[in-house]
Enzyme design. Structure first.
Site, PDB file in Angstrom:
ATOM      1  N   ARG A  39      42.665 -23.071  21.063  1.00 22.48           N
ATOM      2  CA  ARG A  39      43.586 -24.214  21.052  1.00 22.48           C
ATOM      3  C   ARG A  39      42.794 -25.498  20.783  1.00 22.48           C
ATOM      4  NH1 ARG A  39      48.427 -23.916  23.704  1.00 22.48           N
ATOM      5  NH2 ARG A  39      48.777 -25.844  22.544  1.00 22.48           N
TER       6      ARG A  39
ATOM      7  N   HIS B 291      56.448 -23.573  19.085  1.00 17.22           N
ATOM      8  CA  HIS B 291      55.147 -23.950  19.662  1.00 17.22           C
ATOM      9  C   HIS B 291      54.082 -23.809  18.561  1.00 17.22           C
ATOM     10  CE1 HIS B 291      52.301 -24.923  22.604  1.00 17.22           C
ATOM     11  NE2 HIS B 291      52.375 -23.900  23.428  1.00 17.22           N
TER      12      HIS B 291
ATOM     13  N   ASP C 225      54.768 -12.720  26.000  1.00 19.50           N
ATOM     14  CA  ASP C 225      54.906 -14.053  26.600  1.00 19.50           C
ATOM     15  C   ASP C 225      55.767 -13.866  27.850  1.00 19.50           C
ATOM     16  OD1 ASP C 225      55.067 -16.797  27.064  1.00 19.50           O
ATOM     17  OD2 ASP C 225      56.214 -17.257  25.250  1.00 19.50           O
TER      18      ASP C 225
ATOM     19  N   CYS D 145      49.883 -16.162  25.122  1.00 22.74           N
ATOM     20  CA  CYS D 145      49.655 -17.605  25.009  1.00 22.74           C
ATOM     21  C   CYS D 145      49.208 -18.211  26.340  1.00 22.74           C
ATOM     22  CB  CYS D 145      50.922 -18.288  24.517  1.00 22.74           C
ATOM     23  SG  CYS D 145      52.383 -17.832  25.483  1.00 22.74           S
TER      24      CYS D 145
ATOM     25  N   GLN E 282      50.197 -23.590  19.269  1.00 21.60           N
ATOM     26  CA  GLN E 282      49.818 -22.296  19.842  1.00 21.60           C
ATOM     27  C   GLN E 282      49.604 -21.262  18.739  1.00 21.60           C
ATOM     28  OE1 GLN E 282      49.445 -21.274  23.274  1.00 21.60           O
ATOM     29  NE2 GLN E 282      48.536 -19.579  22.129  1.00 21.60           N
TER      30      GLN E 282
ATOM     31  N   ARG F 212      55.612 -32.761  24.308  1.00 19.03           N
ATOM     32  CA  ARG F 212      56.162 -31.517  24.867  1.00 19.03           C
ATOM     33  C   ARG F 212      57.515 -31.867  25.470  1.00 19.03           C
ATOM     34  NH1 ARG F 212      53.232 -26.901  28.432  1.00 19.03           N
ATOM     35  NH2 ARG F 212      52.517 -26.513  26.319  1.00 19.03           N
TER      36      ARG F 212
HETATM   37  N1   CP Z   1      50.010 -21.870  26.080  1.00 19.45           N
HETATM   38  C1   CP Z   1      50.323 -23.114  26.520  1.00 19.45           C
HETATM   39  O1   CP Z   1      50.977 -23.910  25.843  1.00 19.45           O
HETATM   40  O2   CP Z   1      49.772 -23.406  27.735  1.00 19.45           O
HETATM   41  P1   CP Z   1      50.142 -24.690  28.609  1.00 19.45           P
HETATM   42  O3   CP Z   1      51.590 -24.582  28.995  1.00 19.45           O
HETATM   43  O4   CP Z   1      49.220 -24.601  29.801  1.00 19.45           O
HETATM   44  O5   CP Z   1      49.883 -25.919  27.795  1.00 19.45           O
END
Ligand code: CP
Length: 309
Positions: free
Chosen positions: A297, A133, A228, A269, A136, A106
């Site tokens: 997920r 992402h 989002d 998300c 997701q 990330r």
């Molecule tokens: N949706 C998502 O990626 O959540 P986090 O930021 O908690 O990993």
């Protein structure tokens, strides 16, 4: 073609057939985990998990999935790596690849992820960047499939900021033949590369792609309404300005949901900013599937790991 060893950075790397295989394996492994019969396909394998930003869902679902498959997840906060003291991404990639079998990362800048993938001979999986992402959206498409029973011909309305999730939905939906209408304010459009890929995918699958300004128009005939945050990670300094741009017009509330199909589902998300991009009455209402989405997920990433690593 096999997905073994591939990098998953944007979702555009996967074909429609790849995604169908991920969904099939997701269902199979979910059934097998329920009866304690998961194949230990990651036995003896280690997966480095680099996080430059906070995470609840992504970090935990990856750690659990890797362990369930018999592998060893290694959580690495960016701040605790020599990256924080200036070691290059390229050198970090070369070193990590001598120890581990895959890297989940990330990062704030998608270009850093591209450098990591370029230099690491092991597969690199995007756990969120500023632009995409993919994990997701694999879970999102699986959630739509489970709730609606099919994908091709569905309509998704995405309302709000053109975030990494919006970009990846454009790519993923159009690959699967799902129509997508995005409603965002001028200046907050999705990534131009994502729109270009979406239009290319749509030529293959016949999906509709629209970038609009009016949320009411976007949700007309929608089977899925998705939003989002208006203030993504790293953009906190713009919070006040952004809320003025987005509110009240782009909030998903009952009035907006009433313009979608009567059986439309609401997706997000997470984490949600209640009272900003979504009203409590929607996220807590019967149309909301956000916690199934979060659970998926884990199920979809288990399948992605089994296919890629
Ligand atoms: N949706 C998502 O990626 O959540 P986090 O930021 O908690 O990993």
């Amino acid at each position: 073609m096999s997905m073994r060893g591939m990098d998953l950075l944007t979702l555009q790397e996967l074909s429609k057939r790849d995604l169908e295989r991920v969904f099939e394996l997701t269902k199979e492994l979910r059934a097998r985990v329920a009866v304690g019969d998961l194949p230990p396909v990651l036995s003896g394998k280690s997966v480095a998990m680099i996080f430059q930003r906070p995470s609840t869902r992504t970090r935990i679902s990856f750690e659990v999935a890797i362990r369930q498959l018999g592998g060893h997840p290694i959580y690495l906060s960016w701040e605790e790596l020599q990256l924080a003291r200036g070691e290059t991404i390229e050198d970090t990639a070369r070193v990590l690849s001598r120890y581990v079998d895959a890297v989940v990362a990330r990062v704030s800048l998608h270009s850093d992820l591209e450098k990591l993938a370029e230099e690491a001979p092991v597969p690199v999986i995007n756990a969120l960047s500023n632009r995409f992402h993919p994990c997701q959206v694999v879970a999102d498409l699986f959630t739509m499939l489970e709730h609606k029973g099919y994908l091709e011909g569905l309509k998704v309305a995405y309302v709000g900021d053109g975030t990494n999730v919006c970009n990846t939905l454009l790519v993923g939906c159009t690959k699967m033949g799902v129509d997508i209408s995005v409603a965002c304010p001028k200046g907050y459009d999705p990534d131009s590369q994502a729109i270009e890929w979406a239009r290319e995918n749509a030529e293959e699958t016949g999906a509709l792609v629209e970038i609009l300004r009016d949320p009411a128009k976007a949700v007309e005939g929608a089977d899925v309404v998705y939003t989002d945050t208006f203030v993504s990670m790293g953009l906190e300094a713009e919070r006040e300005k952004r809320l003025k741009v987005f509110l009240p017009k782009y909030q998903v509330n009952l009035e907006l949901m009433s313009k979608a199909n009567p059986d439309a589902i609401f997706m997000h998300c997470l984490p949600a900013h209640r009272g900003e991009e979504v009203a409590d009455e929607v996220i807590d209402g019967p149309m909301s599937v956000v916690f199934d989405q979060a659970e998926n997920r884990l199920h979809t990433q288990r399948a992605l790991l089994a296919l890629i690593v």
